[in-house]
Design an enzyme around this catalytic site. Structure first.
Site, short mmCIF file in Angstrom:
data_model
loop_
_atom_site.label_atom_id
_atom_site.label_comp_id
_atom_site.label_asym_id
_atom_site.label_seq_id
_atom_site.Cartn_x
_atom_site.Cartn_y
_atom_site.Cartn_z
N GLU A 1 63.64 -40.37 -29.82
CA GLU A 1 64.05 -39.81 -31.10
C GLU A 1 65.48 -39.27 -30.97
OE1 GLU A 1 60.92 -37.44 -32.88
OE2 GLU A 1 59.55 -39.14 -32.83
C1 HEC Z 1 63.72 -40.91 -34.81
C2 HEC Z 1 62.98 -40.43 -35.97
C3 HEC Z 1 62.64 -38.97 -36.05
C4 HEC Z 1 63.50 -37.89 -35.97
C5 HEC Z 1 64.98 -37.89 -35.71
C6 HEC Z 1 62.67 -36.72 -36.23
N1 HEC Z 1 61.39 -37.08 -36.46
FE1 HEC Z 1 59.89 -35.87 -37.02
N2 HEC Z 1 58.56 -37.33 -36.69
C7 HEC Z 1 58.88 -38.62 -36.34
C8 HEC Z 1 57.68 -39.32 -35.91
C9 HEC Z 1 57.58 -40.76 -35.46
C10 HEC Z 1 56.63 -38.38 -35.99
C11 HEC Z 1 55.18 -38.59 -35.59
C12 HEC Z 1 55.05 -38.40 -34.09
C13 HEC Z 1 53.61 -38.23 -33.63
O1 HEC Z 1 52.74 -37.87 -34.41
O2 HEC Z 1 53.36 -38.46 -32.43
C14 HEC Z 1 57.22 -37.15 -36.52
C15 HEC Z 1 56.49 -36.01 -36.83
C16 HEC Z 1 57.04 -34.87 -37.41
C17 HEC Z 1 56.30 -33.77 -37.97
C18 HEC Z 1 54.78 -33.64 -38.03
C19 HEC Z 1 54.23 -33.94 -39.41
C20 HEC Z 1 52.73 -34.09 -39.39
O3 HEC Z 1 52.13 -34.22 -40.47
O4 HEC Z 1 52.12 -34.11 -38.33
C21 HEC Z 1 57.21 -32.84 -38.40
C22 HEC Z 1 56.92 -31.51 -39.06
C23 HEC Z 1 58.52 -33.36 -38.08
N3 HEC Z 1 58.38 -34.62 -37.51
C24 HEC Z 1 59.71 -32.69 -38.24
C25 HEC Z 1 60.90 -33.10 -37.63
C26 HEC Z 1 62.04 -32.24 -37.39
C27 HEC Z 1 62.11 -30.77 -37.74
C28 HEC Z 1 63.00 -33.00 -36.79
C29 HEC Z 1 64.36 -32.57 -36.29
C30 HEC Z 1 64.36 -31.51 -35.29
C31 HEC Z 1 62.44 -34.34 -36.69
N4 HEC Z 1 61.17 -34.34 -37.17
C32 HEC Z 1 63.15 -35.44 -36.21
C33 HEC Z 1 60.13 -39.19 -36.41
C34 HEC Z 1 61.30 -38.44 -36.32
#
Ligand code: HEC
Ligand code: HEC
Length: 307
Positions: free
Chosen positions: A118
């Site tokens: 990520e």
């Molecule tokens: C490269 C793409 C990417 C970036 C950049 C990213 N995310 Fe995500 N995010 C994801 C993915 C894929 C998941 C699911 C991962 C898992 O469940 O294992 C996720 C899951 C989440 C969730 C959980 C939601 C749930 O319903 O479970 C949250 C809240 C979230 N991200 C917030 C953030 C925040 C805050 C940042 C920055 C600090 C961020 N993400 C950066 C791809 C990204």
């Protein structure tokens, strides 16, 4: 055997009436100064190792809070292995991530920053970098101990609390505007309850408050072990946090592996593998029509104007 069936029946009788959907509140409590700082961090590519990605790159707030890709694309084009869930209304989830490995939004925020596929950064480098910027001053106004790993995550989590989407047509219906849904949409809601979708998708987020197996009543091809990856308990194989259905029309593709782009195939699969029975095409279409009434309104917080 009979006793098990009987216990299950009692369980169903006791739990089904309790499964209801409640409207998203109009407002939620949060600290505005922390949330504004969190908003800036959420949109800041400096949080990724090569300054290319922010949280918003994968969680596009104006388009459902996700990326509309099968799998996320991280720094240097690294492809993820799980579908990006929405951040909208994530404050209502009982745990974060598909497998629930983060217990709240603050704990969740540590994950993407250091995840190599990520944002691929490292807090031990990021914190000194941020201290060289305008953030030093901005943090010191809001947090006594200034910029720390914990405060970065805390500010982001505070911003995420604000990302609620009240006033969907369905919530307005629940609040008493009985004519706001068409008969077809109402029929979809009735089926959603009567067929049993609501046993897993309920509460304020219409999901997000329990784990369940993908394929409870019928095995389905699935190469992710889900909650088992966290607990190593074999009973948790293929269990996932039941996803929220809020704003579902905006967050295709669906399922943890993004296997379908359309809600019709998604609902058809749910009926088969979670409820163990095929559903008629018109029933599926009315459930899909109901699901499309779950799109709410997002108001992004703004900096106060200086007097
Ligand atoms: C490269 C793409 C990417 C970036 C950049 C990213 N995310 Fe995500 N995010 C994801 C993915 C894929 C998941 C699911 C991962 C898992 O469940 O294992 C996720 C899951 C989440 C969730 C959980 C939601 C749930 O319903 O479970 C949250 C809240 C979230 N991200 C917030 C953030 C925040 C805050 C940042 C920055 C600090 C961020 N993400 C950066 C791809 C990204
Ligand atoms: C026994 C629990 C259970 C029942 C009953 C159930 N679901 Fe689900 N639902 C889940 C789980 C678990 C997932 C996540 C599956 C995955 O991606 O691995 C899911 C995923 C979904 C998704 C995709 C969400 C997303 O963001 O990708 C939709 C849409 C959905 N369900 C609708 C329904 C409908 C409509 C019904 C009734 C026909 C239903 N569900 C019945 C547990 C259930």
């Amino acid at each position: 055997m009979l006793r098990i069936v009987f216990t299950c029946l009692i369980f169903i009788v006791i739990t089904v009436p309790a499964a209801t959907i409640t409207p998203i509140p109009q407002n939620i409590e949060y600290n505005l100064n922390k949330a504004l700082l969190g908003k800036k961090l959420f949109n800041d590519t400096r949080l990724s190792s090569n300054n290319t990605l922010s949280c918003a790159s994968c969680h596009d707030l104006q388009n459902g809070g996700d990326d509309n890709l099968i799998f996320a694309v991280g720094v240097d084009g690294a492809i993820g292995n799980i579908n990006t869930p929405t951040v909208l209304n994530s404050t209502f989830n009982f745990r974060q991530f598909w497998d629930g490995r983060a217990k709240n939004l603050q704990e969740q925020a540590y994950g993407p920053i250091e995840n190599p596929i990520e944002m691929a950064h490292d807090f031990s480098k990021l914190i000194p970098q941020l201290k060289e910027t305008e953030y030093k001053n901005e943090f010191s106004k809001v947090y006594k101990d200034g910029i720390t790993k914990k405060n970065v995550a805390n500010a982001i989590a505070e911003f995420e609390k604000t990302l609620i989407t009240p006033n969907s047509r369905f919530d307005r219906y629940l609040r008493g505007e009985k004519e706001i849904l068409s008969n077809f949409e109402k029929e979809g809601y009735r089926l959603f309850k009567d067929k049993g979708c609501i046993t897993c998708h309920h509460g304020v987020n219409i999901g997000g408050n329990l784990y369940n197996k993908f394929g409870t009543l019928m095995e389905i091809e699935n190469d992710n072990l889900g909650r088992f990856n966290v607990t190593k308990n074999k009973d948790d194989k293929y269990y996932f946090k039941v996803p929220s259905l809020r704003n579902i029309a905006l967050t295709s593709p669906y399922f943890h592996d993004g296997r379908y782009y359309d809600l019709e195939s998604t609902v058809t699969t749910m009926a088969l593998v979670q409820l163990g029975r095929p559903m008629k095409q018109d029933e599926i279409l009315s459930i899909v029509a109901f699901l499309k009434t779950l799109t709410g309104e997002l108001k992004i917080i703004e900096n106060r104007k200086h007097d």
